[in-house]
Design a protein around this motif. Structure first.
Motif, short mmCIF file in Angstrom:
data_model
loop_
_atom_site.label_atom_id
_atom_site.label_comp_id
_atom_site.label_asym_id
_atom_site.label_seq_id
_atom_site.Cartn_x
_atom_site.Cartn_y
_atom_site.Cartn_z
N ASN A 130 0.93 -1.08 0.11
CA ASN A 130 -0.06 -0.02 0.12
C ASN A 130 1.02 1.23 -0.06
OD1 ASN A 130 -1.85 1.96 0.44
ND2 ASN A 130 -2.98 1.05 1.94
N ILE A 131 1.37 1.52 -1.23
CA ILE A 131 2.93 2.58 -1.29
C ILE A 131 2.07 3.87 -1.07
CG2 ILE A 131 2.24 2.97 -3.75
CD1 ILE A 131 5.72 2.07 -1.89
N ILE A 166 -0.58 -0.37 -6.33
CA ILE A 166 -1.47 0.29 -7.10
C ILE A 166 -1.52 1.70 -6.57
CG2 ILE A 166 -3.71 0.66 -8.14
CD1 ILE A 166 -4.20 -2.29 -7.45
N PRO A 167 -0.52 2.66 -6.79
CA PRO A 167 -0.52 4.10 -6.38
C PRO A 167 -1.92 4.96 -6.49
CG PRO A 167 1.26 3.65 -7.70
CD PRO A 167 0.40 2.54 -7.96
N ARG A 177 5.46 9.19 -10.69
CA ARG A 177 6.93 8.62 -10.48
C ARG A 177 7.33 8.38 -8.94
NH1 ARG A 177 11.50 10.49 -14.57
NH2 ARG A 177 12.36 8.76 -13.40
N LYS A 178 6.76 9.33 -8.05
CA LYS A 178 7.01 9.29 -6.81
C LYS A 178 6.83 8.22 -5.87
CE LYS A 178 7.40 12.12 -2.68
NZ LYS A 178 6.75 13.58 -1.79
N PRO A 179 5.62 7.55 -5.83
CA PRO A 179 5.45 6.24 -4.93
C PRO A 179 6.38 5.26 -5.97
CG PRO A 179 3.53 7.18 -6.16
CD PRO A 179 4.41 8.17 -6.35
N ALA A 181 8.86 5.05 -7.64
CA ALA A 181 10.15 5.09 -7.12
C ALA A 181 10.33 4.48 -5.70
CB ALA A 181 10.87 6.39 -7.11
N GLU A 182 9.43 4.92 -4.86
CA GLU A 182 9.54 4.13 -3.50
C GLU A 182 9.52 2.72 -3.60
OE1 GLU A 182 7.13 4.60 0.94
OE2 GLU A 182 6.82 5.92 -0.86
N LEU A 183 8.56 2.20 -4.56
CA LEU A 183 8.52 0.80 -4.49
C LEU A 183 9.76 -0.07 -4.98
CD1 LEU A 183 6.11 -1.27 -4.14
CD2 LEU A 183 5.94 -1.45 -6.47
N SER A 184 10.23 0.88 -6.03
CA SER A 184 11.44 0.23 -6.71
C SER A 184 12.67 0.22 -5.60
CB SER A 184 11.81 1.28 -7.87
OG SER A 184 13.07 0.64 -8.71
N HIS A 185 12.68 1.11 -4.75
CA HIS A 185 13.82 1.28 -3.64
C HIS A 185 13.35 0.21 -2.79
CE1 HIS A 185 16.63 2.96 -1.15
NE2 HIS A 185 15.85 3.20 -0.01
#
Length: 236
Positions: A130-131, A166-167, A177-179, A181-185
């Motif tokens: 739940n990003i 699912i942002p 892109r912000k959430p 990118a958080e998931l990718s991190h």
């Protein structure tokens, strides 16, 4: 509403993914198109299959099982379950799917591992995050991802492949892109802490945010409307 021509819409979706990968300077085979076929008739899935599509995503279990029976002759379809999963339905998913994207608690992962038939390959799973921290959405909160991933990676009949999200909708590419990118991190951190797991999958990006998702490393993009049109918009 005007009918959608599936050959054209599928070709456009593939080209859109192709262009997004080029723009992101990523290899063109770096992301897979997952055709979200929920609520769509078997005839359209057959048509997409004839056009080379192999990965299909379903949200509703009974609908998906009925489709699988009708499409049993297409033995190289890869079925992804991408909807919420209740405990009393885990056995059917364990027995009939190749992937599940919506693991958000250990109880579900344990049941899937216990119920996965021994003659099948381990079930590929993604943890749903739940990003955007929305109260209305399923998913484990980012702070709890590592603990759940560690436990899920130990289960013998599962293969922890990565993360799904699912942002919340956003109006600009930067905000999209912000959430993501958080998931990718988060996935990068898991790859460091769980090197034994085949953590190679970011299931993110849909019809409205595909480009943002590819920029942030998506490997599975889930397109429904872009391929099949809005619900009821495509003739069978």
């Amino acid at each position: 509403m005007m009918d959608i021509a599936l050959p054209e819409s599928l070709a456009q979706a593939r080209e859109r993914l192709h262009q997004a990968l080029l723009e992101a300077k990523r290899p063109l085979n770096d992301a897979t198109l997952l055709a979200v076929s929920k609520t769509k008739p078997v005839s359209l899935i057959r048509q997409a299959y004839a056009l080379g599509q192999r990965a299909f995503g379903e949200n509703y279990l009974q609908e998906a099982l009925d489709k699988q029976i009708e499409l049993a002759d297409l033995n190289d379809i890869v079925w992804h379950f991408i909807g919420p999963l209740q405990s009393n339905k885990t056995r059917a998913v364990a027995e009939h799917f190749d992937w599940i994207h919506s693991i958000d608690r250990l109880k579900i992962a344990n049941r899937l591992s216990e119920q996965r038939p021994s003659h099948l390959a381990p079930l590929n799973i993604c943890l749903q995050v739940n990003i955007s921290r929305e109260a209305s959405k399923s998913g484990v909160i980012p702070e709890d991802v590592k603990a759940l991933a560690y436990e899920a990676a130990q289960l013998p009949r599962l293969r922890l492949r990565g993360l799904m999200a699912i942002p919340a909708p956003a109006d600009t590419l930067e905000a999209q892109r912000k959430p993501l990118a958080e998931l990718s991190h988060l996935l990068t951190e898991l790859q460091t802490t769980l090197p034994q797991a085949p953590l190679d999958t970011l299931s993110m990006g849909m019809s409205d945010d595909l480009e943002a998702a590819v920029m942030e490393g998506a490997t599975l993009v889930r397109l429904g409307t872009a391929i099949f049109g809005a619900r009821g918009a495509v003739n069978s």
